[in-house]
Design a protein around this motif. Sequence first.
Motif, PDB file in Angstrom:
ATOM      1  N   PRO A 134       6.807  75.344 -52.112  1.00 20.01           N
ATOM      2  CA  PRO A 134       7.460  74.609 -50.846  1.00 20.01           C
ATOM      3  C   PRO A 134       6.249  74.518 -49.860  1.00 20.01           C
ATOM      4  CG  PRO A 134       9.088  76.298 -51.414  1.00 20.01           C
ATOM      5  CD  PRO A 134       7.622  76.662 -52.200  1.00 20.01           C
ATOM      6  N   ASN A 135       6.382  73.235 -49.345  1.00 16.79           N
ATOM      7  CA  ASN A 135       5.235  72.956 -48.183  1.00 16.79           C
ATOM      8  C   ASN A 135       5.335  74.273 -47.086  1.00 16.79           C
ATOM      9  OD1 ASN A 135       4.688  70.485 -49.331  1.00 16.79           O
ATOM     10  ND2 ASN A 135       6.338  69.211 -47.843  1.00 16.79           N
ATOM     11  N   GLY A 136       4.069  74.616 -46.901  1.00 17.21           N
ATOM     12  CA  GLY A 136       3.760  75.589 -45.961  1.00 17.21           C
ATOM     13  C   GLY A 136       3.897  77.137 -46.540  1.00 17.21           C
ATOM     14  N   TRP A 178      12.821  81.028 -52.475  1.00 12.01           N
ATOM     15  CA  TRP A 178      12.778  79.947 -52.941  1.00 12.01           C
ATOM     16  C   TRP A 178      12.971  79.761 -54.323  1.00 12.01           C
ATOM     17  CZ3 TRP A 178      13.218  75.847 -49.426  1.00 12.01           C
ATOM     18  CH2 TRP A 178      13.232  76.192 -47.968  1.00 12.01           C
ATOM     19  N   THR A 179      13.690  78.849 -54.707  1.00 13.89           N
ATOM     20  CA  THR A 179      13.915  78.681 -56.292  1.00 13.89           C
ATOM     21  C   THR A 179      13.565  77.244 -56.549  1.00 13.89           C
ATOM     22  OG1 THR A 179      14.823  79.351 -58.272  1.00 13.89           O
ATOM     23  CG2 THR A 179      16.313  78.774 -56.342  1.00 13.89           C
ATOM     24  N   TYR A 180      13.284  76.932 -57.728  1.00 10.60           N
ATOM     25  CA  TYR A 180      13.133  75.434 -58.154  1.00 10.60           C
ATOM     26  C   TYR A 180      13.823  75.504 -59.456  1.00 10.60           C
ATOM     27  CZ  TYR A 180      11.408  70.467 -58.766  1.00 10.60           C
ATOM     28  OH  TYR A 180      11.319  69.194 -58.828  1.00 10.60           O
ATOM     29  N   ASN A 197      16.026  70.478 -59.480  1.00  9.00           N
ATOM     30  CA  ASN A 197      14.891  69.587 -59.129  1.00  9.00           C
ATOM     31  C   ASN A 197      14.572  69.508 -57.590  1.00  9.00           C
ATOM     32  OD1 ASN A 197      14.329  68.960 -61.803  1.00  9.00           O
ATOM     33  ND2 ASN A 197      16.241  67.555 -61.781  1.00  9.00           N
ATOM     34  N   THR A 198      14.595  70.469 -57.035  1.00  9.30           N
ATOM     35  CA  THR A 198      14.204  70.683 -55.627  1.00  9.30           C
ATOM     36  C   THR A 198      14.150  72.157 -55.045  1.00  9.30           C
ATOM     37  OG1 THR A 198      14.784  69.855 -53.213  1.00  9.30           O
ATOM     38  CG2 THR A 198      16.807  70.479 -54.591  1.00  9.30           C
TER      39      THR A 198
END
Length: 176
Positions: free
Chosen positions: A40-42, A81-83, A138-139
């Motif tokens: 994820p960004n950052g 975080w998971t995708y 998908n996010t």
Amino acid sequence: LLDHFDGATSATVLAYSETGAACGSAKPSATPNSAYGSGPNGLSQALSLNPPVGQPAGSGTYLQYPGGQLLSQANGTIEFWTYLTTYGTGVGLVQQGPFYGSCAGWTFGMSVSATGQLSAGAWAAFNMNSGTNTVPLNTWTHVAASWGSTGAKLYINGVQVGSDVNAGMPASGYGG
């Protein structure tokens, strides 16, 4: 424990081969299938874990952190975080137990069902799920479970989606 996956991890990347045998013995090891990529960004990199190549369905690649029973704390939170690209037949996110194939001793589990429902539970302590709230596909999605003196709570993207009033904790004494 904080792991940013900047091209490395403090865990050991392992894999097992599903044998279909009844529980009891540890499942045989397999060659892990993982790769570092964009997170994820950052938030630095991510680590993609995929089933080991050429192994039967149900085989898996996983992380094993040093220190054993890291979740066996009176007050705790696990978050990451998971995708997910698919729910398949369900996705195990976190498990604390002796070894894959063990019949008993699984003291904590966090997973996503085949319909996207998030759940977390600790043996003889708490059990909760996200009800109609699902982990999107998908996010990048932030998931968390916390427990302690005020009970247990479950979150998706910072929104509480489940709870259990029990003030128990993941049991210790079973390996990790």
